[in-house]
Write an enzyme that holds these catalytic residues in place. Structure first.
Site, PDB file in Angstrom:
ATOM      1  CB  THR A 145      37.335  28.809  37.113  1.00  0.00           C
ATOM      2  OG1 THR A 145      36.711  30.237  37.154  1.00  0.00           O
ATOM      3  CG2 THR A 145      38.486  28.632  36.344  1.00  0.00           C
ATOM      4  CB  SER A 187      44.668  35.024  39.110  1.00  0.00           C
ATOM      5  OG  SER A 187      43.949  33.888  39.157  1.00  0.00           O
ATOM      6  CE1 TYR A 189      40.989  28.283  41.208  1.00  0.00           C
ATOM      7  CE2 TYR A 189      40.179  30.156  40.441  1.00  0.00           C
ATOM      8  CZ  TYR A 189      40.090  28.897  40.584  1.00  0.00           C
ATOM      9  OH  TYR A 189      39.035  28.215  40.558  1.00  0.00           O
ATOM     10  CG  HIS A 190      41.131  32.697  37.392  1.00  0.00           C
ATOM     11  ND1 HIS A 190      41.176  33.460  38.012  1.00  0.00           N
ATOM     12  CD2 HIS A 190      39.911  32.286  37.280  1.00  0.00           C
ATOM     13  CE1 HIS A 190      40.210  33.871  38.716  1.00  0.00           C
ATOM     14  NE2 HIS A 190      39.409  33.077  38.298  1.00  0.00           N
ATOM     15  CE  LYS A 193      40.226  25.199  39.769  1.00  0.00           C
ATOM     16  NZ  LYS A 193      39.678  24.114  40.123  1.00  0.00           N
TER      17      LYS A 193
HETATM   18  P1  NAD Z   1      37.848  25.241  49.358  1.00  0.00           P
HETATM   19  O1  NAD Z   1      38.995  25.953  49.589  1.00  0.00           O
HETATM   20  O2  NAD Z   1      36.711  25.836  50.278  1.00  0.00           O
HETATM   21  O3  NAD Z   1      38.006  23.963  49.339  1.00  0.00           O
HETATM   22  C1  NAD Z   1      38.895  23.269  48.550  1.00  0.00           C
HETATM   23  C2  NAD Z   1      39.305  21.984  49.367  1.00  0.00           C
HETATM   24  O4  NAD Z   1      40.315  21.155  49.112  1.00  0.00           O
HETATM   25  C3  NAD Z   1      39.796  22.229  50.807  1.00  0.00           C
HETATM   26  O5  NAD Z   1      38.916  21.538  51.742  1.00  0.00           O
HETATM   27  C4  NAD Z   1      41.141  22.112  50.933  1.00  0.00           C
HETATM   28  O6  NAD Z   1      41.848  21.569  52.124  1.00  0.00           O
HETATM   29  C5  NAD Z   1      41.297  20.717  49.800  1.00  0.00           C
HETATM   30  N1  NAD Z   1      42.570  20.785  49.166  1.00  0.00           N
HETATM   31  C6  NAD Z   1      43.382  21.507  48.459  1.00  0.00           C
HETATM   32  N2  NAD Z   1      44.363  21.028  48.122  1.00  0.00           N
HETATM   33  C7  NAD Z   1      44.463  19.767  48.396  1.00  0.00           C
HETATM   34  C8  NAD Z   1      45.182  18.655  48.046  1.00  0.00           C
HETATM   35  N3  NAD Z   1      46.537  18.745  47.399  1.00  0.00           N
HETATM   36  N4  NAD Z   1      44.931  17.484  48.726  1.00  0.00           N
HETATM   37  C9  NAD Z   1      43.900  17.206  49.217  1.00  0.00           C
HETATM   38  N5  NAD Z   1      43.050  18.217  49.437  1.00  0.00           N
HETATM   39  C10 NAD Z   1      43.349  19.564  49.093  1.00  0.00           C
HETATM   40  O7  NAD Z   1      37.346  25.810  47.883  1.00  0.00           O
HETATM   41  P2  NAD Z   1      35.780  25.671  47.410  1.00  0.00           P
HETATM   42  O8  NAD Z   1      35.143  27.250  47.256  1.00  0.00           O
HETATM   43  O9  NAD Z   1      34.983  24.737  47.878  1.00  0.00           O
HETATM   44  O10 NAD Z   1      36.221  25.478  45.704  1.00  0.00           O
HETATM   45  C11 NAD Z   1      36.221  24.172  45.358  1.00  0.00           C
HETATM   46  C12 NAD Z   1      36.757  23.921  43.970  1.00  0.00           C
HETATM   47  O11 NAD Z   1      35.626  24.545  43.142  1.00  0.00           O
HETATM   48  C13 NAD Z   1      37.994  24.443  43.484  1.00  0.00           C
HETATM   49  O12 NAD Z   1      38.686  23.670  42.582  1.00  0.00           O
HETATM   50  C14 NAD Z   1      37.452  25.874  42.966  1.00  0.00           C
HETATM   51  O13 NAD Z   1      38.396  26.266  42.023  1.00  0.00           O
HETATM   52  C15 NAD Z   1      36.317  25.525  42.023  1.00  0.00           C
HETATM   53  N6  NAD Z   1      35.367  26.670  42.277  1.00  0.00           N
HETATM   54  C16 NAD Z   1      34.842  27.353  43.146  1.00  0.00           C
HETATM   55  C17 NAD Z   1      34.160  28.474  42.951  1.00  0.00           C
HETATM   56  C18 NAD Z   1      33.802  29.356  44.300  1.00  0.00           C
HETATM   57  O14 NAD Z   1      33.203  30.411  44.005  1.00  0.00           O
HETATM   58  N7  NAD Z   1      33.927  29.000  45.631  1.00  0.00           N
HETATM   59  C19 NAD Z   1      33.751  29.112  41.734  1.00  0.00           C
HETATM   60  C20 NAD Z   1      34.121  28.122  40.588  1.00  0.00           C
HETATM   61  C21 NAD Z   1      35.045  27.010  40.932  1.00  0.00           C
HETATM   62  N1  USQ Z   2      35.686  42.280  43.507  1.00  0.00           N
HETATM   63  C1  USQ Z   2      35.285  43.487  43.992  1.00  0.00           C
HETATM   64  N2  USQ Z   2      35.092  43.913  45.570  1.00  0.00           N
HETATM   65  C2  USQ Z   2      35.419  42.778  46.333  1.00  0.00           C
HETATM   66  C3  USQ Z   2      35.968  41.416  45.845  1.00  0.00           C
HETATM   67  C4  USQ Z   2      35.969  41.431  44.546  1.00  0.00           C
HETATM   68  O1  USQ Z   2      34.828  44.567  43.177  1.00  0.00           O
HETATM   69  O2  USQ Z   2      35.605  42.946  47.528  1.00  0.00           O
HETATM   70  C5  USQ Z   2      35.614  42.103  42.082  1.00  0.00           C
HETATM   71  C6  USQ Z   2      37.112  41.696  41.534  1.00  0.00           C
HETATM   72  O3  USQ Z   2      37.798  42.665  41.394  1.00  0.00           O
HETATM   73  C7  USQ Z   2      36.586  40.819  40.271  1.00  0.00           C
HETATM   74  C8  USQ Z   2      35.056  40.051  40.700  1.00  0.00           C
HETATM   75  O4  USQ Z   2      34.776  41.019  41.932  1.00  0.00           O
HETATM   76  O5  USQ Z   2      36.326  41.501  39.352  1.00  0.00           O
HETATM   77  C9  USQ Z   2      35.225  38.759  41.304  1.00  0.00           C
HETATM   78  O6  USQ Z   2      35.966  38.519  42.410  1.00  0.00           O
HETATM   79  P1  USQ Z   2      35.668  37.358  43.210  1.00  0.00           P
HETATM   80  O7  USQ Z   2      36.762  37.274  44.396  1.00  0.00           O
HETATM   81  O8  USQ Z   2      34.371  37.343  43.792  1.00  0.00           O
HETATM   82  O9  USQ Z   2      35.820  36.147  42.414  1.00  0.00           O
HETATM   83  P2  USQ Z   2      37.080  35.218  41.528  1.00  0.00           P
HETATM   84  O10 USQ Z   2      38.414  36.220  42.047  1.00  0.00           O
HETATM   85  O11 USQ Z   2      37.042  35.389  40.086  1.00  0.00           O
HETATM   86  O12 USQ Z   2      37.223  33.868  42.031  1.00  0.00           O
HETATM   87  C10 USQ Z   2      36.081  33.206  42.304  1.00  0.00           C
HETATM   88  C11 USQ Z   2      36.565  31.974  43.040  1.00  0.00           C
HETATM   89  C12 USQ Z   2      37.147  31.010  42.197  1.00  0.00           C
HETATM   90  C13 USQ Z   2      36.600  30.870  40.975  1.00  0.00           C
HETATM   91  C14 USQ Z   2      35.830  31.993  40.314  1.00  0.00           C
HETATM   92  C15 USQ Z   2      34.813  31.837  39.245  1.00  0.00           C
HETATM   93  O13 USQ Z   2      37.235  32.293  44.486  1.00  0.00           O
HETATM   94  O14 USQ Z   2      37.483  29.757  42.731  1.00  0.00           O
HETATM   95  O15 USQ Z   2      37.041  30.068  39.915  1.00  0.00           O
HETATM   96  O16 USQ Z   2      35.267  32.655  41.293  1.00  0.00           O
HETATM   97  S1  USQ Z   2      35.042  33.002  38.024  1.00  0.00           S
HETATM   98  O17 USQ Z   2      35.101  34.373  38.584  1.00  0.00           O
HETATM   99  O18 USQ Z   2      33.705  32.804  37.277  1.00  0.00           O
HETATM  100  O19 USQ Z   2      36.202  32.701  37.483  1.00  0.00           O
END
Ligand code: NAD
Ligand code: USQ
Length: 407
Positions: A145, A187, A189-190, A193
């Protein structure tokens, strides 16, 4: 190539699976379906009607003649089963999405923090450990991320993973070193990573594991060329207060005539990428692995930077939706400037889909089409980053009845 997609049932994993299968790779999805269980825990569902993974496999075969394998394995919790499967199937590459990815979910309670850390760190470590133990020389492509860098205003563009620093030597001289960019998680979560990065650094150095870490921005959009091929191949779309990401949430809110929920002043700058570009970048990374013994290769996987309030204004301009400025449930800088380098993907041929052209299609093809499936009560983001913030949110809501001012 034989490619294992860990987390291949998820939002980015599913279209990636189809994209790679379409390119002719032999693809196996490994997923424990935990996201489907979390939907049940939270009482939410994808905006789009998702079929079971088995149904998805069947339809893909019907449409393309290509097979997808599916292994129901918890990568974090079932190390022996996962290792045996790796030793048998012997992938040449592993794309690793299998982590709990929502920042608000990771901050909900101590239980959610523990789950997120255990799941994410163990999944990543189990993968690296098992590759070494089974002598599987697979290229690992991890979805990381942009959040590992933090969101302070640096005054300099964020480089792709490594920062050149001057080190003062004991003898008064100076030397220069490249270090992992200092982490600054926003967070739990972050933070996982950030920990992943250290695991990669060690396994690349100690065991020569070939690793690419994609520091991805917020993914928006729904469809890719492959998910469009059949209604039952449709991708997941989260809009709820935990898993819905900001731009996708604004699109749904606009379609519902719900005010666009900006946290705080909306001065937060974030990096974005369309889902179609995300899967293209992953295929590019797969085709350009680091050499054995090389350090982790890091790409910034993003195409545009926007402030949250500017996105709200853009969506409002397209749809006439109101904007509401809510007390921020997160502990994050109210305003930040973000500038990011992404030269590696551009040099390798990425031609980004721009927000301006993609937004209307999303509004009509997705938000408009499935709006009847939305539960409005799941829109508010209620996960507060600290007890103090939670208490402040309650006080503000009691005092004002309804949140903040509107534009
Ligand atoms: P998602 O939650 O839709 O998908 C994650 C998948 O992983 C799910 O199908 C879940 O069942 C599976 N999973 C989780 N833990 C597992 C485990 N222990 N064993 C096997 N399967 C498992 O998430 P996404 O939005 O597709 O994101 C995928 C990856 O990309 C994540 O690692 C996330 O951090 C990264 N990412 C996502 C975004 C975004 O905006 N969605 C942005 C940046 C990075
Ligand atoms: N936000 C709002 N209103 C909303 C939802 C979110 O103002 O209704 C704001 C949040 O406070 C934050 C920003 O929008 O400042 C981004 O929030 P987000 O939920 O869109 O994104 P984030 O929590 O950062 O997480 C998402 C994915 C995560 C990925 C990350 C990439 O869920 O898996 O790692 O984006 S990044 O943001 O570049 O770290």
């Amino acid at each position: 190539m034989r490619v294992a997609v860990l987390g291949g049932d998820g939002f980015v994993g599913w279209p990636t699976t189809l994209h790679l299968s379409n390119l002719g790779h032999e693809v196996a999805v490994v997923d424990n379906l935990s996201r489907r269980w979390i939907d049940t825990e939270l009482g939410v569902q994808s905006l789009t009607p998702m079929d079971s993974i088995q149904e998805r496999q069947r339809i893909w075969k019907e449409v393309t003649g290509r097979s997808l394998l599916f292994e129901h394995i918890d990568v974090a919790d079932e190390y022996p089963r996962f290792k045996d499967w790796l030793a048998t199937w012997r992938p040449e590459a592993v794309i690793h999405f299998a982590e709990q990815r929502a920042a608000p979910y990771s901050m909900k309670s101590d239980r959610h923090k523990t789950y997120t850390v255990n799941n994410n760190v163990n999944a990543t470590h189990n993968l690296l450990n098992a590759l070494v133990a089974t002598e599987t020389d697979a290229h690992v492509v991890h979805l990381g991320t942009m959040g590992v860098y933090g969101y302070s205003t640096a005054g300099a563009s964020i480089p792709e993973g490594y920062l050149t620093v001057d080190v003062s030597l004991d003898d008064g001289g100076k030397t220069s070193r490249e270090i992992l960019y200092p982490t600054d998680a926003g967070s739990i979560y972050h933070m996982t990573k950030c920990l992943d990065q250290v695991l990669f650094q060690f396994y690349a150095k100690n065991d020569g594991v070939r690793i690419t870490d994609l520091h991805q921005g917020i993914v928006w959009g729904t469809h890719t060329d492959q998910t469009r091929r059949h209604e039952q191949l449709i991708n997941r779309f989260d809009y709820d207060g935990d898993y819905g990401t900001v731009l996708n949430r604004f699109l749904i809110q606009a379609a519902l005539h719900h005010p666009l929920t900006v946290h705080g002043t909306g001065g937060q700058s974030r990096a974005f990428i369309h889902i179609q570009d995300s899967v293209r970048c992953i295929a590019i990374a797969l085709a350009n692995p680091p050499k054995r013994g090389e350090r982790t290769k890091i790409f910034n996987q993003m195409t545009e930077v926007h402030r949250v309030r500017d996105l709200a204004k853009l969506v409002s301009g397209l749809t006439g939706a109101d904007i509401v400025y809510l007390p921020n449930p997160r502990k994050e800088a109210a305003e930040n400037e973000l500038s990011v380098k992404n030269e590696q993907f551009v040099a390798l041929g990425l031609d980004p889909i721009k927000l301006q052209t993609g937004l209307l299609t999303e509004l009509v093809d997705v938000a408009g089409k499935y709006i009847h499936r939305v539960d409005r009560s799941r829109i508010p983001s209620t996960s507060a980053w600290t007890r103090e913030i939670a208490a402040k949110l309650v006080t503000e809501i009691e005092a004002n009845g309804a949140p903040g001012g509107t534009d």
